[in-house]
Design a protein around this motif. Structure first.
Motif, short mmCIF file in Angstrom:
data_model
loop_
_atom_site.label_atom_id
_atom_site.label_comp_id
_atom_site.label_asym_id
_atom_site.label_seq_id
_atom_site.Cartn_x
_atom_site.Cartn_y
_atom_site.Cartn_z
N UNK A 1 42.05 44.97 40.17
CA UNK A 1 41.66 43.99 39.18
C UNK A 1 40.36 43.51 39.33
N UNK A 2 39.34 43.88 38.69
CA UNK A 2 38.01 43.39 39.06
C UNK A 2 37.86 41.86 38.86
N UNK A 3 38.48 41.06 37.81
CA UNK A 3 38.26 39.79 37.53
C UNK A 3 38.67 38.84 38.54
N UNK A 4 39.76 39.27 39.41
CA UNK A 4 40.06 38.58 40.67
C UNK A 4 38.89 38.43 41.48
N UNK A 5 38.15 39.30 41.80
CA UNK A 5 37.10 39.33 42.79
C UNK A 5 36.01 38.16 42.09
N UNK A 6 35.97 38.22 40.83
CA UNK A 6 34.81 37.43 40.34
C UNK A 6 35.36 36.01 40.72
N UNK B 1 31.53 38.96 45.53
CA UNK B 1 30.81 39.41 44.25
C UNK B 1 30.43 40.95 44.46
N UNK B 2 30.26 41.40 45.86
CA UNK B 2 29.72 42.64 46.03
C UNK B 2 31.00 43.66 45.70
N UNK B 3 32.23 43.12 46.21
CA UNK B 3 33.43 43.93 45.76
C UNK B 3 33.85 44.12 44.25
N UNK B 4 33.38 43.03 43.58
CA UNK B 4 33.39 43.10 42.19
C UNK B 4 32.55 43.91 41.53
N UNK B 5 31.28 44.02 42.01
CA UNK B 5 30.32 45.21 41.48
C UNK B 5 30.73 46.72 42.17
N UNK B 6 31.42 46.59 43.14
CA UNK B 6 31.84 47.98 43.74
C UNK B 6 32.73 48.65 42.82
N UNK B 7 33.47 47.66 41.94
CA UNK B 7 34.75 48.14 41.00
C UNK B 7 34.06 48.47 39.68
N UNK B 8 33.12 47.62 39.22
CA UNK B 8 32.45 47.64 37.77
C UNK B 8 31.44 48.77 37.89
N UNK B 9 30.50 48.95 38.78
CA UNK B 9 29.41 49.62 38.65
C UNK B 9 29.85 51.36 38.36
N UNK C 1 29.43 48.48 32.34
CA UNK C 1 28.23 47.28 32.97
C UNK C 1 27.56 46.64 31.85
N UNK C 2 27.64 47.41 30.58
CA UNK C 2 27.07 46.56 29.53
C UNK C 2 27.97 45.41 28.81
N UNK C 3 29.21 45.89 28.90
CA UNK C 3 30.40 44.92 28.67
C UNK C 3 30.56 43.84 29.35
N UNK C 4 30.19 43.81 30.50
CA UNK C 4 30.19 42.63 31.54
C UNK C 4 28.91 42.45 32.25
N UNK C 5 27.86 42.25 31.35
CA UNK C 5 26.53 42.28 31.56
C UNK C 5 26.17 40.91 32.30
N UNK C 6 26.66 39.70 31.84
CA UNK C 6 26.74 38.51 32.17
C UNK C 6 27.26 38.28 33.59
N UNK C 7 28.34 38.83 33.75
CA UNK C 7 29.24 38.75 35.08
C UNK C 7 28.36 39.65 36.09
N UNK C 8 27.84 40.77 35.69
CA UNK C 8 27.28 41.64 36.62
C UNK C 8 25.90 41.11 37.34
#
Length: 551
Positions: free
Chosen positions: A461-466, A485-493, A500-507
């Motif tokens: 669940x990526x949002x939990x890391x954010x 934050x790196x763990x969040x990226x590890x899931x999204x990228x 990535x485009x959908x979560x651009x601001x968070x990335x």
């Protein structure tokens, strides 16, 4: 003189027959749950001539209605009457309620000591005493009924009581066999046929249960208890299959109203109805019922409970607090729901008229009452999710955090993970932008742990890391922040360009935060992350300014 004697004997015999008929009518009324009618019949019998069995049946009705003082008086009076020994069974049930099993058995033994072989009614009532006590003992009930069964193996009432005992033991097969045998032995024993439907209800075969009840209604449409069972079955069906909720709750309420019409509108029946209205969440009807009860008995404390619950649900917070405080002060068998509703009412009242300011003391007191309720009945936490989200949506984050903090005290709650997320978000939002003097580090630390609960249960669940990263930023734990934050990226990228485009601001938030972390210790690495931001968002001001400073 001899004619007068004959006339007197005939008169006595006629009176005895009349009393026996009235007793039979009272038993039928009890089975039909027409308790006020039964009480009236039994009191008339006792008034005409002291009758031990009538006193016993009257005492049993009082036990059913939870009026133990009146039950004891009736049993004590009945002891000295003809056939009064049976009242020891009622006194024995009172001993069971008090936790004195040995004393209860002594009283039961007095009743069974000189029974004739074919006398089974007393055994049935002893078994019922074991089943109806505050802490039911179904094994002892079955043992007593097996003795009676030896004496009279085909007795329908023994089979019916055995069905109840096995049902209490959760032995569906034996219960079914006993109820079936009871009805086959005596087809006038309609309760046995109804109980076959009750077994289907217990097995969650709601449609089949309703068909079984319809068969009972086809035989006797005036048999009240079947409508109560219908109501409870429709209620369970509504809650187990949400798509049917509106339709089935209406049917449940209609069925219960029919039950009330066919039984009585006594205070006890109205209270049972009120309990069902709470389950069905019909608080407008509950308030009306509570006001009707008030007319019957202005001092009964339970009415305050119903007034408190309905007042809260119908938007009258002040009246709810007054009623529930008064009820709890009386000390009358307070249940978790009483603390729960009082807590909710206090929490609601803590919000000022502007919808923003919060009375911290009142909020704390309300949360304490809710927690008290959850300590007694943890399942109540299930209902806090919707309430907490409502306050979160209203941006009253102090209140939503208090509600969700209570909710996550029960790790088995069906909304546990979501409640943890909302608790963390509420606390973070409250503390966002605060300086070192005003920030609540204790709450933020709890919020961090709440996100850990989510990550442990749902590692993808990526949002939990954010959220965890943001919380640790507020805690000034930069190492944890950057790693998370790196763990969040590890899931999204790895999910590709679309994600990535959908979560651009968070990335970009993640890249910038990690870059800022390395800015003072590893400029090369810092530049690497800011460059990643600019590759995704070339006009990102924070990244552009940071790159200038790092040159």
């Amino acid at each position: 003189m001899s004619k007068f004697k004959i006339f007197s004997i005939a008169l006595l015999a006629s009176a005895a027959v009349s009393q026996a008929q009235d007793l039979d009518q009272a038993r039928k009324a009890i089975d039909a749950e027409q308790y006020e009618k039964a009480k009236s019949l039994l009191k008339s019998i006792i008034q005409a001539k002291s009758n031990g069995r009538a006193s016993f049946l009257l005492g049993n009705i009082y036990l059913t209605q939870n009026i133990e003082d009146s039950a004891r008086i009736s049993f004590d009076r009945g002891l000295s009457s003809e056939e009064g020994k049976i009242n020891n069974i009622g006194l024995g049930q009172l001993e069971l309620n008090a936790g004195n099993a040995a004393a209860a058995k002594s009283k039961f033994d007095v009743v069974t000591k000189d029974l004739k072989k074919k006398d089974v009614e007393e055994y049935i009532y002893i078994a019922k005493a074991y089943m109806n006590s505050d802490k039911p003992d179904y094994k002892s009930a079955i043992a007593v009924l097996e003795k009676a069964k030896v004496a009279n193996p085909t007795n329908a009432y023994i089979q019916l009581a055995l069905g109840d005992a096995y049902y209490g033991e959760k032995n569906q097969n034996e219960a079914y066999a006993a109820y079936r045998n009871a009805y086959q032995s005596d087809s006038s024993l309609i309760r046995a046929k109804m109980q076959l439907g009750v077994l289907l209800k217990g097995a969650k075969a709601y449609g089949e249960a309703i068909k079984a009840y319809d068969e009972v209604i086809a035989i006797n449409k005036s048999y009240g208890p079947v409508y109560r069972e219908l109501a409870e079955t429709y209620y369970l069906w509504a809650n187990n299959k949400p798509s049917t909720y509106t339709e089935n709750i209406k049917k449940a309420l209609d069925s219960y109203n029919e039950y009330m019409k066919l039984t009585d509108y006594s205070l006890t029946s109205r209270m049972r109805h009120a309990d069902f209205l709470i389950l069905a969440r019909d608080y407008v009807a509950l308030e009306a019922e509570a006001n009707e009860m008030k007319k019957l008995d202005k001092v009964n404390p339970r009415i305050l409970r119903y007034l408190g619950y309905s007042a809260y649900e119908n938007g009258n917070t002040e009246a709810a607090i007054t009623a529930l405080n008064e009820f709890i002060a009386k000390g009358t068998k307070v249940i978790p729901g009483d603390y729960y509703y009082l807590g909710l009412a206090l929490v609601k009242k803590s919000i000022g008229a502007d919808g923003k300011t919060v009375d911290a003391t009142m909020l704390k007191n309300g949360a304490a009452e809710i927690q008290k309720a959850l300590n007694m009945e943890p399942v109540l936490a299930n209902g806090l999710n919707e309430i907490g989200k409502k306050y979160f949506g209203q941006k009253v984050y102090d209140v939503s955090s208090a509600i969700f903090e209570a909710a996550i005290s029960n790790p088995t709650s069906k909304n546990y993970l979501e409640d943890n997320v909302y608790y963390g978000l509420s606390v973070f939002t409250i503390n966002r932008g605060k300086d070192a003097k005003t920030i609540d580090l204790v709450s933020l630390d709890k919020a961090d742990k709440a996100m850990d609960n989510v990550i442990t249960a749902s590692p993808t669940y990526q949002e939990a890391y954010l959220y965890k990263a943001r919380i640790n930023s507020s805690l000034d734990k930069d190492d944890v922040m950057a790693a998370t934050y790196q763990k969040y990226l590890d899931i999204v990228l790895p999910k590709g360009d679309e994600e990535i485009a959908k979560n651009k601001a968070k990335v970009t938030e993640s890249y910038n935060s990690i870059g800022a972390h390395y800015a003072n210790t590893d400029k090369v690495k810092a530049k690497e992350f800011f460059s990643k931001t600019l590759a995704l968002d070339p006009t990102n001001n924070y990244a552009l300014e940071s790159m200038k400073l790092l040159k």
